[in-house]
Design a protein around this motif. Structure first.
Motif, PDB file in Angstrom:
ATOM      1  N   ASN A  17      19.141  63.221  81.705  1.00 10.39           N
ATOM      2  CA  ASN A  17      18.564  64.086  82.734  1.00 10.39           C
ATOM      3  C   ASN A  17      19.247  63.948  84.088  1.00 10.39           C
ATOM      4  O   ASN A  17      18.862  64.589  85.035  1.00 10.39           O
ATOM      5  CB  ASN A  17      17.070  63.767  82.922  1.00 10.39           C
ATOM      6  N   PRO A  81      14.382  69.399  79.419  1.00 10.14           N
ATOM      7  CA  PRO A  81      13.121  68.661  79.459  1.00 10.14           C
ATOM      8  C   PRO A  81      13.029  67.696  78.293  1.00 10.14           C
ATOM      9  O   PRO A  81      13.577  67.944  77.228  1.00 10.14           O
ATOM     10  CB  PRO A  81      12.063  69.762  79.351  1.00 10.14           C
ATOM     11  N   GLN A  88       5.368  65.208  78.780  1.00 12.60           N
ATOM     12  CA  GLN A  88       6.744  65.519  79.145  1.00 12.60           C
ATOM     13  C   GLN A  88       7.240  64.548  80.209  1.00 12.60           C
ATOM     14  O   GLN A  88       6.474  64.031  81.016  1.00 12.60           O
ATOM     15  CB  GLN A  88       6.795  66.949  79.677  1.00 12.60           C
ATOM     16  N   SER A  89       8.551  64.290  80.198  1.00  6.55           N
ATOM     17  CA  SER A  89       9.120  63.392  81.204  1.00  6.55           C
ATOM     18  C   SER A  89       9.862  64.205  82.258  1.00  6.55           C
ATOM     19  O   SER A  89      10.306  65.326  82.001  1.00  6.55           O
ATOM     20  CB  SER A  89      10.070  62.383  80.560  1.00  6.55           C
ATOM     21  N   HIS A  90      10.008  63.613  83.430  1.00  6.45           N
ATOM     22  CA  HIS A  90      10.697  64.275  84.538  1.00  6.45           C
ATOM     23  C   HIS A  90      11.495  63.224  85.293  1.00  6.45           C
ATOM     24  O   HIS A  90      10.970  62.175  85.662  1.00  6.45           O
ATOM     25  CB  HIS A  90       9.685  64.931  85.487  1.00  6.45           C
ATOM     26  N   GLU A  96      13.213  65.694  96.137  1.00 10.18           N
ATOM     27  CA  GLU A  96      11.930  66.008  95.506  1.00 10.18           C
ATOM     28  C   GLU A  96      10.816  65.201  96.150  1.00 10.18           C
ATOM     29  O   GLU A  96      11.020  64.080  96.627  1.00 10.18           O
ATOM     30  CB  GLU A  96      11.988  65.734  94.005  1.00 10.18           C
ATOM     31  N   ILE A 101       6.545  68.093  92.767  1.00 11.45           N
ATOM     32  CA  ILE A 101       6.464  67.830  91.323  1.00 11.45           C
ATOM     33  C   ILE A 101       5.088  68.201  90.786  1.00 11.45           C
ATOM     34  O   ILE A 101       4.952  68.825  89.726  1.00 11.45           O
ATOM     35  CB  ILE A 101       6.785  66.342  91.042  1.00 11.45           C
ATOM     36  N   LYS A 104       4.812  71.913  90.574  1.00 14.29           N
ATOM     37  CA  LYS A 104       5.653  72.466  89.509  1.00 14.29           C
ATOM     38  C   LYS A 104       4.964  72.352  88.154  1.00 14.29           C
ATOM     39  O   LYS A 104       4.981  73.286  87.341  1.00 14.29           O
ATOM     40  CB  LYS A 104       7.000  71.738  89.492  1.00 14.29           C
ATOM     41  N   TYR A 105       4.362  71.212  87.881  1.00 10.92           N
ATOM     42  CA  TYR A 105       3.744  70.980  86.570  1.00 10.92           C
ATOM     43  C   TYR A 105       2.229  71.223  86.577  1.00 10.92           C
ATOM     44  O   TYR A 105       1.557  70.957  85.580  1.00 10.92           O
ATOM     45  CB  TYR A 105       4.035  69.543  86.100  1.00 10.92           C
ATOM     46  N   ILE A 132       4.730  63.202  82.562  1.00 12.05           N
ATOM     47  CA  ILE A 132       3.866  64.309  82.931  1.00 12.05           C
ATOM     48  C   ILE A 132       2.804  64.471  81.838  1.00 12.05           C
ATOM     49  O   ILE A 132       3.151  64.626  80.656  1.00 12.05           O
ATOM     50  CB  ILE A 132       4.657  65.622  83.069  1.00 12.05           C
ATOM     51  N   PRO A 138       4.829  72.764  82.336  1.00 11.33           N
ATOM     52  CA  PRO A 138       5.452  73.088  83.609  1.00 11.33           C
ATOM     53  C   PRO A 138       5.441  74.576  83.872  1.00 11.33           C
ATOM     54  O   PRO A 138       5.570  75.372  82.962  1.00 11.33           O
ATOM     55  CB  PRO A 138       6.899  72.582  83.446  1.00 11.33           C
ATOM     56  N   ALA A 141       8.533  76.715  82.765  1.00 12.59           N
ATOM     57  CA  ALA A 141       9.260  75.589  82.177  1.00 12.59           C
ATOM     58  C   ALA A 141      10.548  76.056  81.525  1.00 12.59           C
ATOM     59  O   ALA A 141      10.627  77.129  80.961  1.00 12.59           O
ATOM     60  CB  ALA A 141       8.396  74.888  81.133  1.00 12.59           C
TER      61      ALA A 141
END
Length: 651
Positions: A17, A81, A88-90, A96, A101, A104-105, A132, A138, A141
């Protein structure tokens, strides 16, 4: 910084990522390195480095490690993602915020911190992998792998050239990057392909460190970025982005948003746009005060004048009489005029009852010799409270050096030479650069549009403007060498005063400039400005009435109008000497009286200099400490021809 680097390496090894290895390199900071030097070495901007290393803005530490983007114009970053059993991971990237964040999610602050307990202690850090909660998908997404293409703006690039390079329209570029509709900051990262950021995200990109948990804070920032009234500030040596932001009570991001060139670092002489409502004194401009109300009579002071009468030379001159010598010797005449003015100041001090004992000695000086050293030793001048003189720069420096152990102020009456620095030496004549700089400072303080009409023969003026006033444009010339009136008129702007700085001795060029300005007065505000005395303007070929119509403005060390204070001095001087005072006589009075008033304050002479500027008759005393030592005077009058045919001081 080591912590950031460790986090980054961990994320790099175990996730996909983050930036690929080719996109980021590391740099170990060496002692004495600056952010500008590092940026130049890797051909990136300081803004790029700050994006990956936010804490670097507070200063660089030797042996710390910086992340450097390995740039090649455009950069492609893949952001797939990643999901797991918990959700889910971010991966956290530069700029940011928790607020961004969470929005967004569509996850609450409580749920996000519950899934990532380390946030309570560590806060949000670049390179962190956040979990997440799976029940929240998201917003918009990205499925599988959506490519985001970014472009970092380079010098001289335009929206047209960037759009053409990537095969998109300018409208598409502005839609994805709405914050560049009005300007294109160097070093700014543009989104070329990918979803256009929301309005809230625009603010976050401009102000990466703004704590934006509450919408009110965002609105405050937006207001700060839309200020329309500005004043100019010239960056001084040793000033940094951090110190400037503190001075103007702004965040660093707000300062950069108003001055995108700061993305390339802070440079001496750079002109910044600052909101006019900033509650600080722009440029540490000293306030002009009257010191007469704060006199203390407790301790008597000792003031000494070292003046070059050279009496021995007069007495030994068997060829010329004293009268004929006075007619020929301009330097002696200047000395006597200064002395006559000083005597009026000393008499005025006695009338006021100032507790000062005055001693006057013949310094017997020439440019290469003097009795200064002998006088200081024999008269014990190291115990004086202030010394006025000697006249020559080299002799003033000798005096300052010999009495420096006691920090006795040596006030140089007539020298503006830049010589050896001594902490106790005060130069009272502003330098040529200070005089011209005062004129430009005034025009910028009025939010003026400045245009330069400069003859090619005026090489020193051309070089001065190019070096110290870089943003001032020059009016073009035609192929035959004459001034282009069309070029001048094309540079005029509405709703602002247009200052036309004219430097030429060519009569035809002067006439062309004046005619162009007069013909533009119905549609534009215009004012004629000169930086140096111009004899051609005093000839019959140039109509004085036109100069008053254009309110000819110029900087001057002395005022050319008679104030009430000057009128009182002139009356007293004529009564004693039966003639009008010369400029040297007036200066002798102004400088001597100013020195005496400063001596009888309830603080040291140097403290009065640091805290207040003064205006005495035809002279101003606005001292500033020089970087290499000593003080220089920047007290300059800005004068103009008024329509009633009189000279006045500009406010």
């Amino acid at each position: 910084m080591k912590y950031f680097f460790a986090i980054y390496i961990t994320v790099f090894l175990f996730t996909t990522n983050t930036f690929s290895q080719e996109k980021v390199i590391t740099h170990k900071v060496e002692k004495g390195e600056t952010i500008n030097q590092i940026a130049q070495k890797y051909r990136v901007t300081p803004f790029d480095i700050y994006q990956l290393n936010p804490d670097a803005q507070s200063g660089l530490r030797p042996n710390s490690v910086l992340l450097i983007p390995n740039k090649s114009g455009a950069q492609t970053v893949s952001v797939p993602p990643k999901t797991n059993a918990q959700g889910q991971s971010h991966v956290v990237i530069a700029k940011e915020t928790l607020y961004g964040i969470e929005k967004k999610y569509e996850v609450s602050d409580e749920d996000l911190k519950k899934a990532n307990p380390f946030l309570e202690n560590e806060g949000l850090q670049i390179g962190q992998i956040l979990t997440i909660p799976s029940k929240n998908a998201p917003k918009n997404a990205v499925v599988n792998q959506d490519k985001f293409i970014y472009h970092d703006v380079l010098a001289k690039e335009t929206k047209y050239s960037i759009a053409k390079k990537y095969g998109i329209t300018i409208e598409e570029l502005e839609k994805r990057n709405p914050e560049v509709v009005t300007n294109l900051p160097i070093g700014y990262r543009l989104i070329i392909k990918g979803a256009a950021p929301k309005a809230e995200k625009v603010v976050e990109r401009i102000a990466e460190k703004v704590e934006s948990k509450e919408e009110k804070e965002k609105q405050d920032l937006k207001k700060a970025l839309t200020v329309v009234d500005y004043v100019a500030y010239e960056v001084k040596p040793k000033e940094t982005l951090y110190s400037l932001s503190k001075m103007f009570e702004m965040t660093q991001e707000e300062l950069i948003a108003l001055n995108p060139e700061l993305n390339n670092g802070v440079e001496i002489g750079m002109l910044l746009r600052i909101p006019s409502k900033t509650p600080v004194s722009i440029g540490d401009k000293k306030e002009y005060k009257s010191l007469s109300k704060k006199i203390t009579y407790d301790n008597r002071k000792r003031m000494v004048l070292l003046l070059p009468f050279n009496i021995a030379n007069i007495e030994s001159d068997t060829i010329n009489s004293t009268y004929s010598r006075l007619k020929k010797d301009k330097f002696l005449n200047m000395t006597l005029d200064f002395y006559a003015g000083a005597l009026i100041a000393i008499d005025s001090a006695k009338t006021l009852g100032l507790p000062i004992d005055v001693e006057i000695y013949d310094s017997r000086e020439t440019k290469n010799s003097s009795d200064v050293a002998t006088l200081i030793q024999s008269k014990n001048l190291v115990n004086a409270n202030a010394i006025i003189g000697p006249f020559y720069q080299s002799n003033a420096e000798t005096a300052a050096q010999l009495v420096g152990m006691n920090n006795v102020p040596v006030v140089s009456p007539l020298s503006k030479d830049i010589g050896n620095p001594y902490a106790n030496l005060y130069q009272t004549i502003p330098t040529n650069e200070a005089i011209k700089g005062a004129m430009f400072d005034y025009m910028r303080s009025k939010n003026g549009n400045i245009i330069a009409v400069v003859d090619k023969k005026k090489e020193s003026i051309v070089q001065y403007i190019k070096q110290y006033q870089k943003e001032v444009p020059f009016v073009a010339f035609k192929e035959n060498g004459s001034l282009s009136a069309e070029s001048l008129k094309s540079m005029l702007v509405k709703d602002r005063m247009n200052y036309v700085v004219m430097e030429t001795g060519n009569t035809w060029m002067i006439k062309t400039t004046i005619a162009s300005m007069l013909s533009s007065m119905s549609a534009y505000q215009v004012q004629l400005v000169i930086l140096e005395p111009n004899e051609t303007l005093d000839t019959d070929e140039i109509k004085f009435a036109n100069l008053t119509k254009l309110k000819l403005m110029y900087p001057s060390v002395t005022s050319d109008y008679v104030s009430p204070e000057v009128a009182i001095f002139e009356k007293k001087y004529r009564k004693v000497n039966n003639i009008f005072p010369s400029d040297y006589a007036t200066r002798g009075f102004d400088m001597t009286f100013d020195t005496m008033i400063r001596l009888v304050q309830n603080k040291s002479f140097e403290d009065t200099v640091n805290s207040a500027a003064t205006k005495r008759g035809e002279n101003k005393f606005e001292y500033y400490k020089k970087e290499d030592g000593g003080y220089t005077n920047k007290g300059v009058f800005i004068l103009y021809y008024d329509t009633d045919m009189t000279i006045k001081e500009a406010n």
